[in-house]
Design a protein around this motif. Structure first.
Motif: not given
Ligand code: AP5
Length: 227
Positions: A12-15, A30-32, A34-36, A63-65, A85-87, A114-116, A131-133, A136-138, A166-168
């Protein structure tokens, strides 16, 4: 105000970043995201980044730095920024220290694996706006359609169950050590040490936002952080 949001993929970092950037009037870095954007380029680097992201591996520190150093020099970062998402590795955290980019507050959002998995598998995104949805929840007003533009929502390519696992694993092995790094530093006498707060992110997004703001209030009362 310089903030780091720490937490597993989909915690829920982005949220929560949206609330914090509005409150402090700072940009979200958000480095994610930027990378996308770089992935869209059909360059050798773009393809290598895409491959790493789609398999749930980290992109190289180099690359990230490079991306982050360039970004924080931009004028909108003059009053601070929020890193989302950084560091993600100790090497990235060390690089910030070496460059004397000191942080006011590190906020950890704690959510179980599990929640993740439940959150990420139900995530839908409107790619052009970010924008993120959640199905079920949003949910959007109409299934799979963005509320604002009426355009189609999609699932991120790294949001499949195998990639999430794998991300976990990558998070627990490579990013989790940062929790201890920042928590210990925050308790030291170093005047450059950031504050550190950990909040329970398992409730609704609104509950998490409220927990976040009361934790920040509490920490500012205790440590004199600039809130
Ligand atoms: P990145 O885009 O940063 O992905 P992430 O860290 O895996 O995080 P997410 O964006 O998936 O989730 P979030 O925590 O923001 O959750 P959100 O709010 O969307 O990175 C992607 C990839 O890029 C990495 O795997 C790596 O390869 C690379 N990368 C990025 N940064 C890097 C770095 N510094 N170094 C090296 N590689 C890097 O919420 C998730 C969902 O849950 C949404 O649907 C939302 O609506 C819902 N939600 C949110 N809060 C709640 C709640 N409280 N209850 C119920 N649902 C909720």
């Amino acid at each position: 105000m310089r903030i780091i949001l720490l937490g597993g993929p989909g915690a829920g970092k982005g949220t929560q970043a949206k609330h914090l950037t509005e409150k402090f009037n700072i940009p979200q870095i958000s480095t994610g995201d930027m990378l996308r954007a770089v992935c869209k380029e059909s360059t050798e680097q773009g393809l290598a980044i895409k491959q790493a992201m789609n398999s749930g591996e980290l992109v190289s520190d180099e690359i990230i730095l490079q991306l982050v150093k360039r970004r924080i020099k931009e004028s909108d970062c003059a009053n601070g920024f929020l890193f989302d998402g950084f560091p993600r590795t100790l090497a990235q955290a060390d690089a910030l220290v070496k460059e004397e980019v000191f942080i006011d507050m590190v906020i950890e959002i704690d959510v179980s694996d599990d929640e993740i998995i439940r959150r990420i598998s139900g995530r839908r995104v409107h790619q052009p706006s970010g924008r993120t949805y959640h199905v079920d929840f949003y949910p959007p007003k109409q299934p799979d359609v963005d509320d604002v533009t009426g355009e189609q929502l999609t699932q991120r390519l790294d949001d499949t169950e195998a990639t999430i696992r794998n991300r976990l694993e990558v998070y627990h092995n490579q990013t989790s050590p940062l929790r201890q790094f920042y928590e210990q530093w925050s308790k030291s006498d170093d005047s450059n040490a950031p504050g550190y707060v950990k909040i329970d992110g398992s409730g609704s997004a609104a509950d998490t936002r409220d927990a976040l703001f009361s934790a920040l209030e509490g920490d500012s009362n205790n440590s004199g952080a600039k809130l």
